[in-house]
Design an enzyme around this catalytic site. Structure first.
Site, PDB file in Angstrom:
ATOM      1  N   HIS A  19       7.378   7.946  -3.739  1.00 52.40           N
ATOM      2  CA  HIS A  19       5.986   7.580  -4.008  1.00 52.40           C
ATOM      3  C   HIS A  19       5.505   8.425  -5.183  1.00 52.40           C
ATOM      4  CE1 HIS A  19       4.933   4.672  -1.058  1.00 52.40           C
ATOM      5  NE2 HIS A  19       5.273   5.419  -0.025  1.00 52.40           N
ATOM      6  N   CYS A  61      -1.046  12.254   0.911  1.00 49.55           N
ATOM      7  CA  CYS A  61      -0.746  11.029   1.660  1.00 49.55           C
ATOM      8  C   CYS A  61      -1.681  10.873   2.863  1.00 49.55           C
ATOM      9  CB  CYS A  61       0.702  11.031   2.153  1.00 49.55           C
ATOM     10  SG  CYS A  61       1.899  10.839   0.833  1.00 49.55           S
TER      11      CYS A  61
END
Ligand code: NAD
Length: 708
Positions: free
Chosen positions: A183, A279
């Protein structure tokens, strides 16, 4: 049950003066055995729930001290709701909802969607075949700065097109290349004031260069691998506070020099599932000021590319995927129908995207070489330019490969004739019919039209098998397979081709005679297994010497010992043939009564002897004009279904350059590197056989005689 949920009051107070706003979700029963992590296989996420909740609560409290934090209720069935960054991307009142590749992860989409809708956001959905990781993969570099999108793992490049249609921002796609950082927010962390923390090794070369040009040297800091692995880039930044899991003293010092205060919060429970502070939070107050004028980012280029053929058995899939990814593109599979058994054809339909048009062109060019049929080709006719000087091709000419090729002209695809490598394609019209033919540059005549560029050209890398029940086996070198079983394959293939009226061409060097293989080759010729023989001066000289004197280069073939004055034998043989006027005349006069060349002449089998600088004599039949010799080789190889190359590197490579894909080649040489080099020319229907050529011929002729 939700354990240790924070008091709602905390965020309500902050929400009244929301400088920065975040969305979080309490861990609920996270970590759970069924947690779907971010692709980190080994992390089941199972652990002590109390510690997990303590860690999350610490982050929540720290963030609540400096920002407003809103909470989305946890669902027991979806523990990974805790990672709110993956809800989507916020730009003002627009929420672009994430679309996960893994169906299990899509469960949380609907809860996030509902949350945004309930709060009056304009919800933007990604189309069905596009994947987007939300704020995990899309980060604003700052106001009036572009949106950076990390693609390659959880986000597809096509999402950039969709984002650019809906958001009024410049978009910079960066390719993620290290699966440990799949990510963007695990390796790229924009900070207030235009600063950036990042881990360059997580990006491909092109993307690294883009970052270098976007953020000045003094404003970017490349974190160490140690910091990157501790998810230092997965930090939350509010004003001058940077909240993160862990830092090395070096990074803390650097952040302090930039004026940031580092606040550490242990988030090991969540890291095992692939996420840390960033996150676990979604920034809700980001809004880009719309730019004036044209947007700088052209949308990503997308094109459908189809592949048909023996994709699986030829290991094609890996080359296709690598070709796209290494060149900075991305792809999604639209359709895949694999062939179920070796030799079955497969169909693969891909949507290929690139960050810009020049890269897309480069990728499509490579995919065409791999046999890809690009969506836009149907409408793009092949381009041609005239020859202006004899033997010189126009610049930008298309250079041919061994693979079957078609060109698109006047609304239809025409198969290129006389396919060979290192040629050009000439467009011809004969009997009111358009034709395309492979030619050598030296043969081009002024006015001829030569194909240029890459448009309107299809290259098929699949290889047809000849009609017949026997499928030739593509084999590793014989050291890995029994030589006898390879020769059995070769014999069966020859029988099959002969039964179906196909052509088999032999290429042979003088070693065939030295090793005692001559009589066996003679047997094959007389048995009708040889449709043409290609070689040089030496094989004929030594074959004739062996018939006239029983020696090859002065060595007695039966005893394997040199004979007195034997060194003169090959010169004598040449002299005798020259006196007769040629090999055919010597056969006719009864001077030669047996041997390979006697068999060729008696059976009317064509042969070509190509001259070389090593040649003695030469024999009258040896063609010393190399251009004529090459033409003769090419003619005799036309329509061959199998070429057996016997111990002549020179003549085998020469012939190999003229052979299109799909022709079965057997390359016999005692030197493994020569055999492999000959066979390894891109054609998968090639078999290197590492053995003594005399023994090979003896075994082959025995098998053919017993089966024929
Ligand atoms: P080359 O080097 O191209 O090929 C010979 C190959 O035979 C080598 O790859 C070698 O590894 C292989 N080899 C050696 N022993 C073997 C064995 N027992 N079994 C299997 N493979 C074996 O040489 P070439 O094709 O023989 O000759 C090159 C050119 O020179 C040809 O044009 C030939 O006609 C010419 N030549 C002319 C004369 C002459 O006129 N008197 C003599 C020799 C060569």
């Amino acid at each position: 049950m939700i354990v240790n949920s924070p008091e709602p009051k905390a965020h309500a107070e902050k929400a009244e003066s929301p400088a920065c706003r975040f969305l979080m979700c309490a861990p609920g029963r996270f970590p759970a055995e069924d947690i779907v992590n971010f692709g980190v296989e080994e992390s089941s996420g199972v652990g002590d729930p109390a510690t997990t909740h303590d860690q999350w609560n610490r982050l929540y409290r720290l963030l609540s001290d400096c920002a407003a934090v809103e909470l989305i209720p946890q669902r027991e069935s979806i523990p990974d709701l805790v990672f709110t960054a993956s809800a989507g991307l916020i730009d003002g009142n627009r929420a672009v909802i994430s679309r996960f590749r893994q169906p299990e992860r899509r469960r949380r989409q609907r809860f996030f969607r509902k949350w945004f809708l309930d709060r009056g956001y304009d919800v933007i959905e990604m189309p069905g075949d596009t994947y987007f990781g939300g704020a995990d993969d899309a980060l604003f570099l700052g106001n009036l700065k572009p949106l950076v999108v990390g693609y390659g793992f959880n986000t597809t490049l096509e999402s950039v097109n969709h984002l650019s249609r809906h958001l009024d921002v410049d978009i910079v796609p960066l390719r993620l290349s290290d699966e440990r950082f799949h990510h963007l927010n695990t390796c790229f962390c924009p900070l207030e004031g235009g600063r950036l923390l990042w881990y360059p090794e997580a990006f491909d070369e092109r993307s690294r260069r883009i970052v270098d040009s976007l953020v000045s040297k003094e404003n970017r800091f490349a974190v160490s691998e140690e910091d990157a692995m501790a998810f230092a880039c997965n930090a939350v930044n509010v004003g001058t506070t940077v909240i993160l899991n862990r830092t090395t003293p070096d990074l803390t010092r650097h952040l302090a020099a930039w004026g940031f205060q580092t606040v550490r919060v242990e988030l090991s429970r969540f890291m095992s599932a692939g996420g840390s502070a960033r996150c676990l939070t979604l920034r809700l107050d980001e809004e880009q000021v719309p730019r004036e004028g044209e947007r700088a980012t052209p949308p990503a280029q997308t094109c459908q590319v189809d592949f048909r053929g023996h994709l699986i058995d030829e290991g094609h899939l890996a080359s296709i995927a690598d070709g796209i990814v290494l060149a900075g593109g991305s792809f999604s599979v639209q359709r895949f129908e694999p062939g179920l058994s070796p030799g079955d054809r497969s169909l693969l339909s891909l949507k290929v995207s690139s960050p810009d048009s020049s890269r897309q062109e480069e990728i499509l060019r490579e995919l065409r070489k791999l046999g890809g049929i690009c969506g836009d080709q149907e409408t793009c006719p092949v381009q041609a330019a005239p020859v202006t000087k004899q033997g010189v091709a126009p610049p930008e000419f298309y250079s041919t490969t061994i693979f079957p090729t078609s060109v698109y002209i006047d609304g239809c695809w025409i198969q290129v004739e006389k396919q060979r490598m290192d040629g050009v394609i000439v467009l011809k019209s004969s009997e009111e019919r358009l034709r395309a033919e492979c030619c050598l540059i030296r043969d081009l005549e002024p006015g001829e039209r030569v194909v240029v560029g890459f448009e309107g050209i299809r290259v098929y890398q699949e290889q047809e098998t000849v009609a017949g029940e026997f499928k030739f086996m593509s084999s590793p070198v014989s050291s890995e397979r029994s030589g006898e079983s390879i020769i059995e394959d070769v014999a069966q293939t020859m029988l099959s081709i002969r039964r179906n009226g196909g052509r088999i061409v032999f290429v042979a060097g003088p070693v065939v005679i030295h090793t005692g293989g001559g009589p066996h080759l003679e047997t094959l010729i007389r048995g009708g297994y040889v449709d043409a023989l290609l070689g040089g001066n030496a094989i004929a000289v030594h074959d004739i010497e062996s018939r006239l004197y029983g020696t090859s280069l002065g060595v007695n073939l039966r005893r394997g010992k040199p004979v007195v004055e034997g060194h003169r034998h090959h010169i004598n043989a040449i002299n005798v043939i020259r006196e007769c006027g040629g090999i055919a005349a010597a056969v006719k006069n009864g001077i030669i009564t047996g041997g390979v060349f006697h068999a060729l002449i008696k059976t009317g089998t064509p042969f070509c002897l190509a001259g070389s600088i090593r040649d003695d004599g030469p024999l009258p039949e040896t063609e010393m004009d190399l251009i004529k010799a090459q033409r003769c080789y090419a003619e005799l190889l036309q329509g061959a279904e199998m070429v057996v190359m016997l111990s002549s590197m020179l003549h085998s490579i020469g012939a190999g350059n003229m052979i299109p894909a799909g022709v079965r080649m057997v390359c016999v040489d005692i030197n493994p590197s020569v055999a492999t080099k000959l066979a390894d020319r891109g054609s998968l229907d090639s078999t290197p056989v590492v053995t003594d050529v005399g023994l090979f011929l003896e075994s082959l002729s025995r098998k053919l005689i017993s089966s024929g």
